[in-house]
Design a protein around this motif. Structure first.
Motif, mmCIF file in Angstrom:
data_model
loop_
_atom_site.group_PDB
_atom_site.id
_atom_site.type_symbol
_atom_site.label_atom_id
_atom_site.label_comp_id
_atom_site.label_asym_id
_atom_site.label_seq_id
_atom_site.Cartn_x
_atom_site.Cartn_y
_atom_site.Cartn_z
ATOM 1 N N GLY A 129 47.525 -16.803 4.259
ATOM 2 C CA GLY A 129 46.682 -17.985 4.127
ATOM 3 C C GLY A 129 45.432 -17.777 3.287
ATOM 4 O O GLY A 129 44.805 -16.707 3.308
ATOM 5 N N ILE A 130 45.069 -18.834 2.564
ATOM 6 C CA ILE A 130 43.847 -18.874 1.762
ATOM 7 C C ILE A 130 43.055 -20.111 2.179
ATOM 8 O O ILE A 130 43.610 -21.202 2.289
ATOM 9 C CB ILE A 130 44.184 -18.941 0.258
ATOM 10 N N ALA A 131 41.781 -19.935 2.436
ATOM 11 C CA ALA A 131 40.882 -21.059 2.740
ATOM 12 C C ALA A 131 40.012 -21.277 1.511
ATOM 13 O O ALA A 131 39.166 -20.445 1.196
ATOM 14 C CB ALA A 131 40.033 -20.745 3.967
ATOM 15 N N PHE A 132 40.230 -22.399 0.818
ATOM 16 C CA PHE A 132 39.547 -22.584 -0.457
ATOM 17 C C PHE A 132 38.490 -23.690 -0.434
ATOM 18 O O PHE A 132 37.733 -23.836 -1.387
ATOM 19 C CB PHE A 132 40.556 -22.864 -1.579
ATOM 20 N N GLN A 133 38.414 -24.464 0.676
ATOM 21 C CA GLN A 133 37.469 -25.586 0.682
ATOM 22 C C GLN A 133 37.060 -25.934 2.103
ATOM 23 O O GLN A 133 37.858 -25.829 3.035
ATOM 24 C CB GLN A 133 38.109 -26.815 0.023
ATOM 25 N N PHE A 134 35.795 -26.336 2.264
ATOM 26 C CA PHE A 134 35.392 -26.973 3.521
ATOM 27 C C PHE A 134 34.382 -28.068 3.228
ATOM 28 O O PHE A 134 33.750 -28.117 2.168
ATOM 29 C CB PHE A 134 34.842 -25.967 4.552
ATOM 30 N N SER A 135 34.254 -28.970 4.199
ATOM 31 C CA SER A 135 33.238 -30.018 4.173
ATOM 32 C C SER A 135 32.460 -29.946 5.473
ATOM 33 O O SER A 135 32.994 -29.514 6.510
ATOM 34 C CB SER A 135 33.895 -31.391 4.022
ATOM 35 N N HIS A 136 31.188 -30.380 5.434
ATOM 36 C CA HIS A 136 30.317 -30.243 6.606
ATOM 37 C C HIS A 136 29.390 -31.454 6.719
ATOM 38 O O HIS A 136 28.588 -31.715 5.828
ATOM 39 C CB HIS A 136 29.495 -28.950 6.462
ATOM 40 N N HIS A 137 29.557 -32.211 7.803
ATOM 41 C CA HIS A 137 28.640 -33.302 8.157
ATOM 42 C C HIS A 137 27.802 -32.888 9.364
ATOM 43 O O HIS A 137 28.289 -32.166 10.249
ATOM 44 C CB HIS A 137 29.412 -34.575 8.526
ATOM 45 N N VAL A 138 26.576 -33.391 9.418
ATOM 46 C CA VAL A 138 25.685 -33.136 10.552
ATOM 47 C C VAL A 138 25.201 -34.462 11.121
ATOM 48 O O VAL A 138 24.879 -35.390 10.369
ATOM 49 C CB VAL A 138 24.479 -32.276 10.121
ATOM 50 N N VAL A 139 25.164 -34.552 12.454
ATOM 51 C CA VAL A 139 24.568 -35.696 13.143
ATOM 52 C C VAL A 139 23.407 -35.175 13.995
ATOM 53 O O VAL A 139 23.595 -34.295 14.844
ATOM 54 C CB VAL A 139 25.593 -36.419 14.043
ATOM 55 N N GLU A 140 22.213 -35.708 13.738
ATOM 56 C CA GLU A 140 21.024 -35.307 14.495
ATOM 57 C C GLU A 140 20.940 -36.101 15.805
ATOM 58 O O GLU A 140 21.635 -37.100 15.998
ATOM 59 C CB GLU A 140 19.765 -35.555 13.664
ATOM 60 N N ALA A 141 20.061 -35.665 16.686
ATOM 61 C CA ALA A 141 19.902 -36.315 17.992
ATOM 62 C C ALA A 141 19.464 -37.770 17.852
ATOM 63 O O ALA A 141 19.795 -38.607 18.705
ATOM 64 C CB ALA A 141 18.901 -35.536 18.837
ATOM 65 N N LEU A 155 40.285 -19.216 10.831
ATOM 66 C CA LEU A 155 39.210 -18.255 11.042
ATOM 67 C C LEU A 155 39.727 -17.008 11.753
ATOM 68 O O LEU A 155 39.278 -15.888 11.469
ATOM 69 C CB LEU A 155 38.059 -18.898 11.812
ATOM 70 N N ASN A 156 40.689 -17.174 12.646
ATOM 71 C CA ASN A 156 41.339 -16.010 13.263
ATOM 72 C C ASN A 156 42.088 -15.188 12.225
ATOM 73 O O ASN A 156 42.079 -13.950 12.259
ATOM 74 C CB ASN A 156 42.298 -16.457 14.370
ATOM 75 N N LEU A 157 42.754 -15.879 11.299
ATOM 76 C CA LEU A 157 43.462 -15.184 10.221
ATOM 77 C C LEU A 157 42.483 -14.367 9.371
ATOM 78 O O LEU A 157 42.727 -13.187 9.074
ATOM 79 C CB LEU A 157 44.193 -16.194 9.338
ATOM 80 N N ILE A 158 41.365 -14.981 8.983
ATOM 81 C CA ILE A 158 40.386 -14.274 8.145
ATOM 82 C C ILE A 158 39.764 -13.115 8.928
ATOM 83 O O ILE A 158 39.456 -12.053 8.356
ATOM 84 C CB ILE A 158 39.319 -15.253 7.629
ATOM 85 N N TYR A 159 39.624 -13.293 10.224
ATOM 86 C CA TYR A 159 39.134 -12.199 11.073
ATOM 87 C C TYR A 159 40.065 -10.993 10.961
ATOM 88 O O TYR A 159 39.613 -9.858 10.765
ATOM 89 C CB TYR A 159 39.050 -12.683 12.520
ATOM 90 N N ARG A 160 41.382 -11.221 11.059
ATOM 91 C CA ARG A 160 42.347 -10.127 10.940
ATOM 92 C C ARG A 160 42.289 -9.511 9.541
ATOM 93 O O ARG A 160 42.388 -8.280 9.388
ATOM 94 C CB ARG A 160 43.757 -10.619 11.240
ATOM 95 N N GLN A 161 42.149 -10.361 8.519
ATOM 96 C CA GLN A 161 42.070 -9.841 7.157
ATOM 97 C C GLN A 161 40.859 -8.922 6.988
ATOM 98 O O GLN A 161 40.951 -7.851 6.377
ATOM 99 C CB GLN A 161 42.004 -11.004 6.162
#
Length: 655
Positions: free
Chosen positions: A399-411, A460-466
């Motif tokens: 597996g290859i992880a090539f992209q992520f997106s991140h949204h934040v919601v404040e209180a 993330l478990n895969l990358i941990y093993r890598q």
């Protein structure tokens, strides 16, 4: 003449009635029509070219017509020793193209190349219950059909059959091997894989593909001992039956079954509007005597995770209105929220009473939400599993992880698309930089982190093993490992056990336990849950019908400007994913929808296909830029969808 080819034989083994509908332009077809696009989406388009590279003496049959290709193949077979790529063999109205055919004297070897991984030490073609393993049946029936045709066409020859597949235990001997096989476009615009550089000695000696003899398996299939219950017809009789009906263009009538759920010949509303016919409906009308009105009623095919579909269909209980609680079960859950049985029965009950209101376990969901610490972080990954690894030491389909997106919601309810990562640099293994970027995004506070389904935790478990197995010098290895442990749960393959203090909250599990909307028709996919909640939440409709997304005074966005997500069509909110710009200019809208929504391509889909093209296709900087923009918008919507689900629930709980 209408020939039964190996692809049509495969279709008939899924459902014989499909032979009547296939390739008829008047019938809707929900499968990708472009074989190259499908191979690219599945991640194995390079495997066939790599296999050919192992046979330096191979001669390819380029002719496309039946007669011309057979004539060229027979000409090559007149020599005593020859290796042929795409050999064309015909017997009566059976026709096959063999991936690799080797002839030495009186012996023919058939080699079918498959983009599937195989572990020679652990994989078994036949399961514990004597019959052929379901996961191997399509592949073994494919090569058995080819062997049958060759035996009939050349009765005096000795014929052996092989599957050539990626070796799970093999490691790539060099960097850049996969860049030696690239996407080529011919004068007619057809795309294919092409070897652009010769393989090195190491690449030929340390092979990533493994050739497995399957003569014994073919013999069992021919003898009918590959299944627990004997088939009513022998393998040879089935082939004749299929070929005769296909030749006469005669439909093979089949009773309804759970297989019908995945029928590609079901017409969507837009297909019907465009004049296409619905093969699924035709079959059910023939078998059940239904009229058009009957198809408006929900059926057992729609019940989520229900294993009794065939039993109910055989009993004549096809519509949900015909089911009782005894047919579904009522076993409660041993943890908060709906059990599988309770959720299934709720779906049936709402269909029976024509209740289209949504269900929300306010008490249970409130308890969960009280545990969440602000700010809330919503993340989504896009990943790929290249058949041929990018780098030395990596395994096929790693597996290859090539992209992520991140949204934040404040209180206070403030929302921002505050982070993203996309690495499409050619031939670069991005996983460690991916985790570094993710750590930078999430380490500034202790807020709750959300995912949708298990995908992010799995990768993330895969990358941990890598990281653990990598022998190279990685200065921040320990910091990256600690970060991964802090936001995940250990997987089944892990030799360690942990559950991080910020282990990601799975919105999918919350949907399954606390929320159900009949609009989803039993699906828990975010692609179905999002339109459902948009259509039931006045708050979301009022808020996102205004162009506040990406505006200076509204919601911060990295890829959109002054965007309104709610657009009504016939009184319903349109699916936001359909509002996105096209991922590709040269792929039909229908194929993009299939790529995006198909569960079979859940490890691939539109994003993985786009990534594959950026890696292996020569294109202009403009085209690359447009695909990158589309990828960024697509992934941003995935995390915004999670935010919208959260907002909808929050407002439901208020009132």
């Amino acid at each position: 003449m209408r020939y039964l080819t190996k692809s049509r034989f495969k279709l008939a083994t899924e459902c014989p009635a499909k032979l009547f509908y296939t390739k008829k332009p008047e019938y809707a077809d929900q499968k990708i029509d472009d074989p190259f696009l499908m191979a690219l989406a599945e991640g194995g388009f390079q495997v066939g070219e790599l296999a050919k590279a192992y046979f330096s003496d191979g001669v390819e049959v380029h002719e496309l017509g039946y007669d011309e290709s057979v004539e060229r193949t027979n000409e090559l077979l007149r020599t005593d020793r020859v290796t042929i790529f795409e050999a064309a063999i015909r017997f009566e109205n059976l026709f096959i193209r063999v991936d690799i055919l080797r002839k030495v004297g009186n012996r023919i070897e058939l080699i079918e190349v498959k983009s599937k991984s195989y572990d020679k030490d652990n994989d078994e073609f036949f399961g514990k219950r004597e019959g052929i393993s379901a996961k191997w049946k399509p592949y073994l029936y494919d090569i058995a059909f080819q062997k049958y045709v060759v035996l009939q066409a050349f009765p005096g020859m000795e014929v052996s059959a092989f599957l050539m597949m990626t070796d799970k235990t093999a490691t790539c001997p060099t960097d850049g091997l996969n860049q030696k096989i690239r996407i080529a476009t011919d004068a007619n615009g057809r795309k294919s894989a092409k070897l652009v550089a010769e393989l090195s000695g190491a690449e030929l000696d340390q092979r990533l593909l493994h050739q497995v003899n399957v003569d014994d398996e073919c013999d069992r299939i021919f003898a009918g001992t590959d299944v627990k219950e004997p088939e009513p017809m022998s393998f040879a009789d089935r082939i004749r039956f299929f070929s005769e009906n296909y030749s006469l263009d005669q439909k093979i009538q089949m009773p309804p079954s759970s297989v019908c759920k995945s029928c590609e010949f079901r017409a969507a509303a837009k297909d019907l509007d465009n004049g296409f016919l619905d093969g699924f409906k035709e079959c059910w009308k023939d078998q059940l005597g239904w009229n058009d009105a009957d198809f408006g009623d929900p059926t057992v095919l729609e019940i989520w995770d229900y294993r009794g579909k065939d039993k109910m269909i055989e009993a004549g209980k096809i519509k949900l209105a015909q089911l009782t609680i005894n047919d579904v079960g009522s076993k409660p859950s041993d943890k908060p929220g709906l059990s599988r049985n309770e959720r299934q029965w709720m779906q049936v009950e709402k269909a029976r009473s024509k209740d289209d209101s949504f269900y929300l376990d306010a008490e249970g969901l409130s308890r969960e939400m009280e545990k969440w610490k602000f700010p809330l972080h919503f993340i989504d990954f896009e990943t790929a599993t290249p058949a041929i690894p990018f780098n030395a030491g990596r395994r096929p389909y790693e597996g290859i992880a090539f992209q992520f997106s991140h949204h934040v919601v404040e209180a206070d309810g403030t929302i921002a698309h505050c982070g993203e990562y996309l690495n499409t640099e050619i031939g670069v293994f991005p996983n460690y930089d991916f985790v570094r970027a993710l750590r930078s995004e999430l380490s500034s506070d202790a807020g709750a982190i959300f995912r949708y389904a298990a995908h992010e935790n799995t990768y993330l478990n895969l990358i941990y093993r890598q990281l653990k197995e990598d022998k190279s010098d990685i200065a921040d290895r320990d910091e990256l490992l600690a970060f991964i442990r802090s936001i995940t749960k250990s997987g089944k393959e892990s030799t360690e056990e942990w559950e991080g203090e910020r282990s990601m909250v799975d919105l999918f599990e919350l949907v399954r336990s606390f929320y159900y909307d009949p609009y989803t028709r039993g699906s828990n996919s975010i692609k179905q849950v999002l339109p459902a909640i948009l259509n039931s939440s006045n708050y979301l409709q009022n808020k996102y019908s205004e162009p506040i997304y990406g505006s200076s005074s509204g919601i911060q966005s990295l890829n959109f400007s002054d965007w309104a997500w709610i657009r009504l069509e016939n009184g319903k909110a349109a699916d936001p994913y359909k509002l996105l710009p096209p991922m590709f200019q040269d792929v039909s809208d229908e194929d993009v929808v299939i790529l995006s929504q198909s569960f079979e391509l859940s490890d691939g889909g539109a994003a993985m296909t786009a990534y594959g093209r950026l890696q292996f296709e020569d294109m202009s900087d403009y085209e690359r830029g447009e695909i990158r923009k589309a990828l960024l918008k697509y992934c941003e919507l995935d995390t915004l969808a999670m935010v919208m689900i959260y907002e909808g629930w929050r407002e439901f709980l208020k009132g």
